[in-house]
Design a protein around this motif. Structure first.
Motif, PDB file in Angstrom:
ATOM      1  N   LYS A   2       0.802  -1.145  -0.059  1.00 10.17           N
ATOM      2  CA  LYS A   2      -0.023   0.160   0.118  1.00 10.17           C
ATOM      3  C   LYS A   2       0.873   1.320  -0.030  1.00 10.17           C
ATOM      4  N   THR A   3       0.457   2.277  -0.713  1.00 10.92           N
ATOM      5  CA  THR A   3       1.176   3.656  -0.719  1.00 10.92           C
ATOM      6  C   THR A   3       0.866   4.215   0.568  1.00 10.92           C
ATOM      7  N   GLU A   8      -3.473   6.450   4.558  1.00 10.54           N
ATOM      8  CA  GLU A   8      -4.054   7.640   5.157  1.00 10.54           C
ATOM      9  C   GLU A   8      -5.412   7.760   4.983  1.00 10.54           C
ATOM     10  N   LEU A   9      -5.901   7.523   3.922  1.00  8.99           N
ATOM     11  CA  LEU A   9      -7.317   7.657   3.316  1.00  8.99           C
ATOM     12  C   LEU A   9      -8.108   6.530   4.086  1.00  8.99           C
ATOM     13  N   GLU A  10      -7.469   5.424   4.580  1.00 11.23           N
ATOM     14  CA  GLU A  10      -8.197   4.301   5.272  1.00 11.23           C
ATOM     15  C   GLU A  10      -8.174   4.826   6.734  1.00 11.23           C
ATOM     16  N   TYR A  11      -7.306   5.537   7.179  1.00 12.55           N
ATOM     17  CA  TYR A  11      -7.470   6.105   8.592  1.00 12.55           C
ATOM     18  C   TYR A  11      -8.409   7.080   8.677  1.00 12.55           C
ATOM     19  N   PHE A  12      -8.693   7.878   7.764  1.00  8.68           N
ATOM     20  CA  PHE A  12      -9.688   8.653   7.777  1.00  8.68           C
ATOM     21  C   PHE A  12     -11.129   7.894   7.695  1.00  8.68           C
ATOM     22  N   ASP A  13     -11.260   6.730   6.805  1.00  9.72           N
ATOM     23  CA  ASP A  13     -12.371   6.082   6.970  1.00  9.72           C
ATOM     24  C   ASP A  13     -12.548   5.496   8.388  1.00  9.72           C
ATOM     25  N   SER A  36      -4.705  15.927  11.332  1.00 12.91           N
ATOM     26  CA  SER A  36      -3.725  15.191  10.587  1.00 12.91           C
ATOM     27  C   SER A  36      -3.688  13.735  11.096  1.00 12.91           C
ATOM     28  N   CYS A  37      -3.306  12.776  10.099  1.00 12.10           N
ATOM     29  CA  CYS A  37      -3.127  11.347  10.807  1.00 12.10           C
ATOM     30  C   CYS A  37      -2.217  10.866   9.606  1.00 12.10           C
ATOM     31  N   GLU A  38      -1.098   9.960  10.270  1.00  7.04           N
ATOM     32  CA  GLU A  38       0.124   9.528   9.410  1.00  7.04           C
ATOM     33  C   GLU A  38       0.630   8.376  10.231  1.00  7.04           C
ATOM     34  N   GLU A  42       5.732   1.175  11.663  1.00 13.96           N
ATOM     35  CA  GLU A  42       4.944  -0.108  11.555  1.00 13.96           C
ATOM     36  C   GLU A  42       3.988  -0.282  12.582  1.00 13.96           C
ATOM     37  N   GLY A  43       2.786  -0.082  12.000  1.00 18.73           N
ATOM     38  CA  GLY A  43       1.745  -0.375  13.191  1.00 18.73           C
ATOM     39  C   GLY A  43       1.375   0.779  13.914  1.00 18.73           C
ATOM     40  N   LYS A  44       1.833   1.894  13.906  1.00 19.54           N
ATOM     41  CA  LYS A  44       1.977   3.061  14.682  1.00 19.54           C
ATOM     42  C   LYS A  44       1.488   4.237  14.061  1.00 19.54           C
ATOM     43  N   VAL A  45       0.385   4.890  14.392  1.00 21.32           N
ATOM     44  CA  VAL A  45      -0.262   6.061  13.552  1.00 21.32           C
ATOM     45  C   VAL A  45      -0.440   7.280  14.500  1.00 21.32           C
ATOM     46  N   LYS A  46       0.014   8.243  13.813  1.00 18.88           N
ATOM     47  CA  LYS A  46       0.085   9.663  14.742  1.00 18.88           C
ATOM     48  C   LYS A  46      -1.142  10.379  14.220  1.00 18.88           C
ATOM     49  N   VAL A  47      -2.245  10.523  15.294  1.00 20.35           N
ATOM     50  CA  VAL A  47      -3.429  11.264  15.007  1.00 20.35           C
ATOM     51  C   VAL A  47      -3.522  12.583  15.765  1.00 20.35           C
ATOM     52  N   VAL A  48      -3.424  13.989  15.063  1.00 13.58           N
ATOM     53  CA  VAL A  48      -3.650  15.100  15.626  1.00 13.58           C
ATOM     54  C   VAL A  48      -4.935  15.564  15.709  1.00 13.58           C
TER      55      VAL A  48
END
Ligand code: ZN
Length: 164
Positions: A2-3, A8-13, A36-38, A42-48
């Motif tokens: 995945k790119t 990131e689109l999936e995170y927004f979903d 933001s969401c990035e 691996e397996g870690k996402v930052k959500v602001v």
């Protein structure tokens, strides 16, 4: 493979599945609090996120809900809070405002830059019959961010999401 953008689109979903606990029809994306969401590793996402207002009790619930939603996908969330610039009701999306009205809550009437709104002279439209012939009953409705109004045409009381 995945790119980054796809994920990131999936995170927004995922974030779109989380609602304001006080207003189930308003997702946190429509509420406009997600900055933001990035992926950070691996397996870690930052959500602001930007809280709607300091001390809003719903924010703790929202933070928990975000962590739970990502945990279900095997992702760990690092949540960051960004205070500046401050959230305003201008950040509620048009879809969010439409959902609010359909739910029976009058959405914020003006941009916060409008002086009349700051002085509490919002032209509030009744979510039932769309009349603007409305009056404020109480500056505090079911929660601090809402005011209680009544429509002088259909006589229905309703919550108004105040401009902040
Ligand atoms: Zn009405």
């Amino acid at each position: 493979m995945k790119t980054v953008q796809d994920s990131e689109l999936e995170y927004f979903d995922l974030l779109e599945t989380i609602s304001d606990p006080e207003i189930p029809v308003l997702t946190i994306v429509d509420l406009g609090i997600v900055r933001s969401c990035e992926t950070i590793s691996e397996g870690k996402v930052k959500v602001v996120i930007t809280p709607t207002y300091t001390g809003c009790p719903a924010m703790d619930t929202i933070a928990d809900d975000i962590k739970k939603a990502f945990a279900k996908e095997g992702l760990e969330v690092v949540l960051e809070t960004q205070i500046h610039p401050a959230w305003t009701t201008d950040w509620i999306t048009e879809k969010g405002k439409a959902n609010l009205e359909a739910y029976g809550i009058a959405p914020p009437a003006h941009k916060t830059s409008d002086k009349g709104a700051l002085m509490g002279r919002d032209e509030v439209r009744c979510p039932q019959c769309k009349s603007t012939n409305t009056e404020v009953i109480s500056q505090f409705g079911s929660t601090a961010c809402k005011a209680l109004y009544r429509c002088k045409d259909c006589l229905e009381p309703f919550d108004y999401f105040k401009c902040l």
